[in-house]
Design a protein around this motif. Structure first.
Motif, PDB file in Angstrom:
ATOM      1  N   THR A   1      10.411  80.484  11.553  1.00 27.86           N
ATOM      2  CA  THR A   1       9.667  80.023  12.728  1.00 27.86           C
ATOM      3  C   THR A   1       8.922  81.173  13.392  1.00 27.86           C
ATOM      4  O   THR A   1       7.765  81.027  13.802  1.00 27.86           O
ATOM      5  CB  THR A   1      10.635  79.381  13.745  1.00 27.86           C
ATOM      6  N   ALA A   2       9.584  82.317  13.484  1.00 28.48           N
ATOM      7  CA  ALA A   2       8.955  83.487  14.109  1.00 28.48           C
ATOM      8  C   ALA A   2       7.713  83.916  13.334  1.00 28.48           C
ATOM      9  O   ALA A   2       6.639  84.119  13.922  1.00 28.48           O
ATOM     10  CB  ALA A   2       9.963  84.636  14.179  1.00 28.48           C
ATOM     11  N   TRP A   3       7.846  84.021  12.008  1.00 24.42           N
ATOM     12  CA  TRP A   3       6.698  84.445  11.200  1.00 24.42           C
ATOM     13  C   TRP A   3       5.624  83.366  11.124  1.00 24.42           C
ATOM     14  O   TRP A   3       4.425  83.669  11.089  1.00 24.42           O
ATOM     15  CB  TRP A   3       7.144  84.848   9.806  1.00 24.42           C
TER      16      TRP A   3
ATOM     17  N   LYS B   1       8.111  77.109   0.202  1.00 27.76           N
ATOM     18  CA  LYS B   1       9.429  76.640  -0.255  1.00 27.76           C
ATOM     19  C   LYS B   1      10.484  77.727  -0.065  1.00 27.76           C
ATOM     20  O   LYS B   1      11.643  77.426   0.220  1.00 27.76           O
ATOM     21  CB  LYS B   1       9.348  76.226  -1.731  1.00 27.76           C
ATOM     22  N   ARG B   2      10.065  78.988  -0.194  1.00 26.93           N
ATOM     23  CA  ARG B   2      10.990  80.108   0.027  1.00 26.93           C
ATOM     24  C   ARG B   2      11.082  80.475   1.508  1.00 26.93           C
ATOM     25  O   ARG B   2      11.782  81.422   1.871  1.00 26.93           O
ATOM     26  CB  ARG B   2      10.526  81.336  -0.766  1.00 26.93           C
ATOM     27  N   ILE B   3      10.375  79.738   2.356  1.00 24.07           N
ATOM     28  CA  ILE B   3      10.279  80.008   3.798  1.00 24.07           C
ATOM     29  C   ILE B   3       9.807  81.453   4.024  1.00 24.07           C
ATOM     30  O   ILE B   3      10.274  82.168   4.913  1.00 24.07           O
ATOM     31  CB  ILE B   3      11.623  79.738   4.530  1.00 24.07           C
ATOM     32  N   ASP B   4       8.875  81.879   3.195  1.00 23.69           N
ATOM     33  CA  ASP B   4       8.312  83.233   3.284  1.00 23.69           C
ATOM     34  C   ASP B   4       6.983  83.186   4.030  1.00 23.69           C
ATOM     35  O   ASP B   4       5.902  83.158   3.425  1.00 23.69           O
ATOM     36  CB  ASP B   4       8.114  83.807   1.878  1.00 23.69           C
ATOM     37  N   PHE B   5       7.080  83.166   5.351  1.00 20.83           N
ATOM     38  CA  PHE B   5       5.868  83.125   6.159  1.00 20.83           C
ATOM     39  C   PHE B   5       5.381  84.519   6.530  1.00 20.83           C
ATOM     40  O   PHE B   5       4.288  84.682   7.047  1.00 20.83           O
ATOM     41  CB  PHE B   5       6.099  82.285   7.413  1.00 20.83           C
ATOM     42  N   LYS B   6       6.200  85.525   6.279  1.00 19.21           N
ATOM     43  CA  LYS B   6       5.786  86.903   6.529  1.00 19.21           C
ATOM     44  C   LYS B   6       4.621  87.272   5.616  1.00 19.21           C
ATOM     45  O   LYS B   6       3.612  87.844   6.064  1.00 19.21           O
ATOM     46  CB  LYS B   6       6.960  87.859   6.302  1.00 19.21           C
ATOM     47  N   THR B   7       4.754  86.946   4.332  1.00 17.44           N
ATOM     48  CA  THR B   7       3.676  87.216   3.382  1.00 17.44           C
ATOM     49  C   THR B   7       2.439  86.402   3.722  1.00 17.44           C
ATOM     50  O   THR B   7       1.308  86.909   3.661  1.00 17.44           O
ATOM     51  CB  THR B   7       4.141  86.880   1.948  1.00 17.44           C
TER      52      THR B   7
ATOM     53  N   PHE C   1      -3.767  74.459  20.845  1.00 18.29           N
ATOM     54  CA  PHE C   1      -2.364  74.308  21.222  1.00 18.29           C
ATOM     55  C   PHE C   1      -1.677  73.186  20.445  1.00 18.29           C
ATOM     56  O   PHE C   1      -0.637  73.387  19.839  1.00 18.29           O
ATOM     57  CB  PHE C   1      -2.244  74.046  22.722  1.00 18.29           C
ATOM     58  N   SER C   2      -2.286  72.011  20.446  1.00 15.58           N
ATOM     59  CA  SER C   2      -1.641  70.838  19.858  1.00 15.58           C
ATOM     60  C   SER C   2      -1.384  71.000  18.366  1.00 15.58           C
ATOM     61  O   SER C   2      -0.239  71.007  17.904  1.00 15.58           O
ATOM     62  CB  SER C   2      -2.509  69.603  20.100  1.00 15.58           C
ATOM     63  N   SER C   3      -2.430  71.160  17.586  1.00 11.74           N
ATOM     64  CA  SER C   3      -2.283  71.239  16.129  1.00 11.74           C
ATOM     65  C   SER C   3      -1.584  72.517  15.696  1.00 11.74           C
ATOM     66  O   SER C   3      -0.744  72.503  14.795  1.00 11.74           O
ATOM     67  CB  SER C   3      -3.657  71.140  15.454  1.00 11.74           C
ATOM     68  N   ASN C   4      -1.942  73.640  16.327  1.00 12.39           N
ATOM     69  CA  ASN C   4      -1.356  74.913  15.908  1.00 12.39           C
ATOM     70  C   ASN C   4       0.143  74.967  16.172  1.00 12.39           C
ATOM     71  O   ASN C   4       0.905  75.436  15.323  1.00 12.39           O
ATOM     72  CB  ASN C   4      -2.053  76.075  16.624  1.00 12.39           C
ATOM     73  N   LEU C   5       0.553  74.506  17.349  1.00 17.36           N
ATOM     74  CA  LEU C   5       1.982  74.498  17.666  1.00 17.36           C
ATOM     75  C   LEU C   5       2.734  73.574  16.709  1.00 17.36           C
ATOM     76  O   LEU C   5       3.811  73.918  16.204  1.00 17.36           O
ATOM     77  CB  LEU C   5       2.198  74.058  19.110  1.00 17.36           C
ATOM     78  N   THR C   6       2.150  72.421  16.442  1.00 16.55           N
ATOM     79  CA  THR C   6       2.786  71.475  15.522  1.00 16.55           C
ATOM     80  C   THR C   6       2.870  72.043  14.123  1.00 16.55           C
ATOM     81  O   THR C   6       3.888  71.885  13.423  1.00 16.55           O
ATOM     82  CB  THR C   6       1.995  70.152  15.496  1.00 16.55           C
ATOM     83  N   ASN C   7       1.820  72.717  13.672  1.00 14.59           N
ATOM     84  CA  ASN C   7       1.824  73.313  12.333  1.00 14.59           C
ATOM     85  C   ASN C   7       2.908  74.371  12.189  1.00 14.59           C
ATOM     86  O   ASN C   7       3.546  74.489  11.140  1.00 14.59           O
ATOM     87  CB  ASN C   7       0.450  73.922  12.024  1.00 14.59           C
ATOM     88  N   VAL C   8       3.094  75.164  13.246  1.00 16.72           N
ATOM     89  CA  VAL C   8       4.147  76.183  13.223  1.00 16.72           C
ATOM     90  C   VAL C   8       5.496  75.525  12.969  1.00 16.72           C
ATOM     91  O   VAL C   8       6.271  75.956  12.109  1.00 16.72           O
ATOM     92  CB  VAL C   8       4.184  76.963  14.556  1.00 16.72           C
ATOM     93  N   ILE C   9       5.769  74.462  13.723  1.00 13.70           N
ATOM     94  CA  ILE C   9       7.057  73.777  13.620  1.00 13.70           C
ATOM     95  C   ILE C   9       7.186  73.049  12.274  1.00 13.70           C
ATOM     96  O   ILE C   9       8.216  73.122  11.607  1.00 13.70           O
ATOM     97  CB  ILE C   9       7.234  72.779  14.777  1.00 13.70           C
ATOM     98  N   GLN C  10       6.121  72.348  11.879  1.00 12.57           N
ATOM     99  CA  GLN C  10       6.174  71.569  10.648  1.00 12.57           C
ATOM    100  C   GLN C  10       6.411  72.433   9.415  1.00 12.57           C
ATOM    101  O   GLN C  10       7.210  72.085   8.540  1.00 12.57           O
ATOM    102  CB  GLN C  10       4.858  70.798  10.460  1.00 12.57           C
ATOM    103  N   ARG C  11       5.693  73.533   9.343  1.00 15.77           N
ATOM    104  CA  ARG C  11       5.766  74.380   8.154  1.00 15.77           C
ATOM    105  C   ARG C  11       7.178  74.892   7.900  1.00 15.77           C
ATOM    106  O   ARG C  11       7.595  75.071   6.759  1.00 15.77           O
ATOM    107  CB  ARG C  11       4.806  75.564   8.300  1.00 15.77           C
TER     108      ARG C  11
ATOM    109  N   ILE D   1      12.008  68.072  18.433  1.00 13.78           N
ATOM    110  CA  ILE D   1      11.145  67.143  19.167  1.00 13.78           C
ATOM    111  C   ILE D   1      11.089  67.484  20.660  1.00 13.78           C
ATOM    112  O   ILE D   1      10.023  67.538  21.270  1.00 13.78           O
ATOM    113  CB  ILE D   1      11.627  65.686  18.991  1.00 13.78           C
ATOM    114  N   LYS D   2      12.241  67.726  21.260  1.00 14.77           N
ATOM    115  CA  LYS D   2      12.298  68.004  22.702  1.00 14.77           C
ATOM    116  C   LYS D   2      11.499  69.255  23.062  1.00 14.77           C
ATOM    117  O   LYS D   2      10.692  69.255  23.999  1.00 14.77           O
ATOM    118  CB  LYS D   2      13.759  68.168  23.152  1.00 14.77           C
ATOM    119  N   ILE D   3      11.738  70.327  22.340  1.00 15.48           N
ATOM    120  CA  ILE D   3      11.068  71.597  22.647  1.00 15.48           C
ATOM    121  C   ILE D   3       9.569  71.495  22.407  1.00 15.48           C
ATOM    122  O   ILE D   3       8.748  71.913  23.243  1.00 15.48           O
ATOM    123  CB  ILE D   3      11.672  72.736  21.792  1.00 15.48           C
ATOM    124  N   THR D   4       9.187  70.913  21.279  1.00 18.54           N
ATOM    125  CA  THR D   4       7.773  70.835  20.912  1.00 18.54           C
ATOM    126  C   THR D   4       6.984  69.977  21.887  1.00 18.54           C
ATOM    127  O   THR D   4       5.885  70.354  22.327  1.00 18.54           O
ATOM    128  CB  THR D   4       7.607  70.265  19.482  1.00 18.54           C
ATOM    129  N   MET D   5       7.519  68.818  22.244  1.00 18.46           N
ATOM    130  CA  MET D   5       6.792  67.914  23.152  1.00 18.46           C
ATOM    131  C   MET D   5       6.660  68.495  24.548  1.00 18.46           C
ATOM    132  O   MET D   5       5.639  68.337  25.211  1.00 18.46           O
ATOM    133  CB  MET D   5       7.488  66.545  23.198  1.00 18.46           C
TER     134      MET D   5
END
Length: 358
Positions: free
Chosen positions: A14-16, A140-146, A257-267, A291-295
């Motif tokens: 999530t951080a990356w 799939k490897r949750i490698d968002f740093k790369t 804000f809307s799409s970018n925040l959602t994309n962060v969470i979804q990915r 859901i609670k935090i994102t909304m």
């Protein structure tokens, strides 16, 4: 995977993912401000018309294979190879169709320059198809740093290219050069960092398994794309390209804000929740927290953006974007509820219910 290691992966992912989206959004935002001052609403309107076709085609090219690969626990090399062949084959087919149809597109919208604008910009479909499986492997490897390194590099270099061309009066071609260079750089870097080369080995069993889950997501994406792009068709046809440019600029600001925040969470949540799909109670508890935090965050940010839309746009991109400032508050109201919609669909994918997704 243990609960602790999954938690650590989720936090780091999530951080990356957030850093990736924030840096990409920040660079794109700064570049877009400069370009909006150098280019006209008509230039952005032409890009909006072209995007009508590329967005729908990209939904077909992906074919739902990426989501199927991420959800599948025991992915084989044959699965990746099969997906790569399908993605690339569809991109070549659709590019050929768009290339041949470009004169008809230009006639429909009454803009002769759309013929070559469409043909050149649509190359992004082929370039993007080469990157789908490579990015899926990292996700799939949750490698968002790369992915963050790749995105930041591509965004900065393509931004410089776009601004330079706009400064030298290339007009709408500056926007096309920016898009193509960004996708090309992302694709090249994904191949370099991933260390995976497809063998072009097609496996019928893999295809049937992946397509069996993914085709419903593909149809859903096509329907969603057609519905979304219908706005651009109506505005571009019955008003003019400049009005479409105003609308697309307002929409891009709302997506900060809307799409970018959602994309962060979804990915992050999609591969993570897929790991615990067999533990229903744990999966539902995690989903509720998301859901609670994102909304909460989305509602606060979107209504704040809508409230300051006019002075914000005047200050950043100038008074020639007056109509965009008028549209933005209304689009923000719509965007505030987007994460609830997107994350619910995400959960259906995690549970393998692509039929309900459709």
């Amino acid at each position: 995977m243990s609960k602790q290691s999954l938690k650590d992966k989720t936090i780091k992912g999530t951080a990356w993912s957030a850093i990736d989206n924030v840096t990409q959004m920040g660079v794109s935002f700064l570049v877009s401000i400069v370009l909006a001052r150098l280019l006209s609403p008509d230039d952005y309107g032409l890009i909006g018309i072209i995007n009508i076709f590329t967005v729908v085609c990209n939904a077909i090219i992906n074919g739902g294979f990426s989501a199927a690969l991420i959800r599948k626990k025991d992915v084989t090399d044959d699965d990746y190879n099969t997906s790569f062949i399908v993605n690339l084959g569809l991109s070549l087919l659709l590019y050929t169709l768009v290339f041949l149809a470009s004169p008809l597109i230009a006639d429909f919208f009454g803009r002769e320059e759309l013929v070559w604008l469409t043909r050149v910009s649509s190359l992004i479909m082929i370039i993007g198809a080469l990157a789908i499986v490579q990015q899926t492997r990292l996700t799939k490897r949750i490698d968002f740093k790369t992915q963050t390194k790749i995105t930041l590099t591509a965004s900065i270099i393509s931004g410089v290219i776009g601004i330079t061309m706009a400064f030298f009066d290339f007009g709408v071609w500056a926007l096309i050069a920016q898009m193509l260079s960004a996708q090309l750089l992302r694709t090249v870097l994904l191949w370099v960092y991933n260390h995976w080369v497809p063998s072009l080995r097609f496996n019928k069993k893999s295809f049937h398994e992946l397509f069996g889950f993914g085709w419903k997501l593909m149809v859903s994406a096509i329907l969603d794309s057609l519905w979304t792009q219908l706005y651009q068709v109506v505005v571009g046809k019955y008003y003019n390209a400049a009005t479409l440019g105003q609308y697309t600029r307002a929409k891009q600001f709302s997506q900060m804000f809307s799409s970018n925040l959602t994309n962060v969470i979804q990915r992050v949540t999609y591969p993570v929740l897929s790991e615990i799909q067999d533990d229903k109670e744990r999966m539902i508890a995690a989903y509720r927290r998301v859901i609670k935090i994102t909304m909460f965050l989305t509602f606060a940010l979107m209504f704040a953006l809508g409230a300051v839309s006019e002075p914000l746009l005047y200050c950043l991109i100038g008074e020639k974007w007056h109509d965009a400032a008028t549209y933005l508050p209304l689009i923000c109201i719509i965007g505030a509820s987007y994460p609830l919609h997107a994350l619910n669909l995400n959960m259906l994918q995690v549970q393998g219910r692509s039929d309900l997704f459709l």
